[in-house]
Enzyme design. Structure first.
Site, PDB file in Angstrom:
ATOM      1  N   SER A  20      18.765 -42.722  -9.054  1.00 15.71           N
ATOM      2  CA  SER A  20      17.683 -42.084  -9.477  1.00 15.71           C
ATOM      3  C   SER A  20      17.600 -40.853 -10.497  1.00 15.71           C
ATOM      4  CB  SER A  20      16.806 -41.598  -8.278  1.00 15.71           C
ATOM      5  OG  SER A  20      17.667 -40.524  -7.496  1.00 15.71           O
ATOM      6  N   LEU A  27      20.723 -28.636  -2.010  1.00 18.40           N
ATOM      7  CA  LEU A  27      19.439 -28.122  -1.872  1.00 18.40           C
ATOM      8  C   LEU A  27      19.656 -26.649  -1.728  1.00 18.40           C
ATOM      9  CD1 LEU A  27      18.670 -30.161   1.699  1.00 18.40           C
ATOM     10  CD2 LEU A  27      18.059 -30.617  -0.669  1.00 18.40           C
ATOM     11  N   THR A  69      11.122 -42.135   3.657  1.00 20.12           N
ATOM     12  CA  THR A  69      10.887 -42.206   5.091  1.00 20.12           C
ATOM     13  C   THR A  69      10.326 -41.070   5.548  1.00 20.12           C
ATOM     14  OG1 THR A  69      12.640 -44.136   5.361  1.00 20.12           O
ATOM     15  CG2 THR A  69      11.865 -43.033   7.276  1.00 20.12           C
ATOM     16  N   ASP A 126      22.793 -39.099  -1.090  1.00 25.50           N
ATOM     17  CA  ASP A 126      22.763 -38.321  -2.433  1.00 25.50           C
ATOM     18  C   ASP A 126      23.806 -37.045  -2.136  1.00 25.50           C
ATOM     19  OD1 ASP A 126      20.812 -39.984  -3.491  1.00 25.50           O
ATOM     20  OD2 ASP A 126      19.365 -38.855  -2.985  1.00 25.50           O
ATOM     21  N   TRP A 142      18.708 -39.237 -13.887  1.00 22.21           N
ATOM     22  CA  TRP A 142      17.586 -38.322 -13.606  1.00 22.21           C
ATOM     23  C   TRP A 142      16.156 -39.006 -14.194  1.00 22.21           C
ATOM     24  CZ3 TRP A 142      18.142 -34.140 -10.645  1.00 22.21           C
ATOM     25  CH2 TRP A 142      19.254 -33.792 -10.565  1.00 22.21           C
ATOM     26  N   GLU A 152       0.725  -1.084  -0.050  1.00 22.57           N
ATOM     27  CA  GLU A 152      -0.126  -0.076   0.033  1.00 22.57           C
ATOM     28  C   GLU A 152       0.873   1.325  -0.024  1.00 22.57           C
ATOM     29  OE1 GLU A 152      -2.173  -3.063   2.717  1.00 22.57           O
ATOM     30  OE2 GLU A 152       0.001  -2.478   1.911  1.00 22.57           O
TER      31      GLU A 152
END
Length: 331
Positions: free
Chosen positions: A170, A206, A262, A202, A172, A54
């Protein structure tokens, strides 16, 4: 509400969305000032310590704000924080009418901003595009009501529901477009959470890559090995509800849970997930020995299965992004 009211609020929502991920622990609010002559001025919440939406829009409007209508996606604040009250700024600018999408559940506001405006003779209408604003501001609204962050569980899997080969590989499963969208989710989140097992297996960073944005707080359930790329991180133990209380106390509005299976299963069974985001790849492992999306005990009978609601489904390259809401939100 008129069609012009909805059009102005739609623009305010777009402005709020444009600063998503840059304002926490404040909400990402958009504001539009429309003068009697039809001129428009815009604003969005600046990073913490900066002016609210505002105030930004009113500064852009200057003297033209007198007699204007102001549209904002959340009730203007009425208390002194790091910035002066927006309700006072609106009154001081001589705004004639204010259209608000949602009341602010923050106990320091909670209707007081609207009361302040009405007491000063400003016409206030509430509820324009309320459902859209509630969806956009859901993490903020939950945090202010419960003290806990909005929990997004992100999963990537094959079409037969597997996340990794039996040997643990995994990368990709999904393609570049899906991975880029997952990094956008990180950029929107104040924290990203994984289990210590995922860190050991892994060694993830992150961090936010592939898209603009700041890195979230990195949270590990358990202890991350010395030298892991996730450091520096916050290491937490114990009940998941307690974990969310700790994060909420640190001003985390949205936490992205990235696993592994998990941790994902534990959040799911505890009923702590607000949104599930699944990236499904046109891949089939073709057997029962590949690793599943969730581990731990599941539904014993068909009557006990989890049934949510598909919020959206879109194609990202060759993959499919599916967003689910939990049963509590099913009408």
């Amino acid at each position: 509400m008129t069609s012009s009211d909805h059009a102005a609020m739609d623009r305010a929502l777009a402005l709020g969305a444009s600063v998503r991920g840059a304002t926490a622990p404040n909400p990402w609010v958009g504001c539009v000032v429309v003068t009697a002559g039809g001129r428009t001025f815009e604003g969005a919440t600046r990073p913490p310590g900066g002016p609210h939406a505002e105030a930004v829009a009113l500064e852009a409007a200057g003297a033209a704000a007198r007699g204007a209508t102001l549209y904002c996606t959340l009730e203007p604040c009425s208390h002194h924080g790091r910035t002066p009250p927006c309700a006072d700024a609106i009154v001081g600018a001589g705004v004639r009418r204010v259209v608000v999408a949602l009341e602010d559940p923050d106990p320091r506001v909670a209707g007081r901003g609207i009361e302040r405006l009405r007491a000063a003779g400003v016409t206030v209408d509430v509820g324009c595009a309320a459902s859209q604003a509630a969806e956009q501001l859901a993490p903020y609204l939950k945090h202010r009501r419960t003290g806990r962050p909005w929990v997004v569980l992100k999963l990537a899997a094959s079409l037969d529901g597997r996340t990794a080969a039996p040997d643990g590989t995994s990368r990709w499963i999904t393609g570049e477009a899906a991975r880029r969208d997952a990094h956008r989710l990180r950029a929107e989140s104040d924290a990203v959470l994984v289990g210590a097992g995922t860190v050991r297996a892994d060694d993830p960073e992150l961090t936010v890559r592939h898209v603009p944005g700041s890195d979230p707080l990195r949270v590990v359930l358990g202890r991350a090995p010395e030298g892991a790329r996730v450091h520096p991180c916050l290491e937490l133990d114990g009940d998941l509800g307690h974990v969310l209380d700790v994060l909420g106390g640190k001003g985390v509005l949205q936490v992205l849970v990235e696993g592994g299976a998990t941790v994902a299963g534990a959040f799911h069974r505890a009923g702590l997930v607000d949104r599930y985001v699944l990236y499904l790849a046109p891949v089939l492992f073709g057997g029962g020995d590949a690793r599943p999306l969730l581990t731990g005990p599941g539904a014993a009978t068909i009557d006990d299965v989890w049934r949510g609601r598909i919020v959206s489904a879109e194609r990202l390259g060759d993959d499919l992004r599916v967003e689910l809401a939990p049963p509590a939100e099913v009408a």
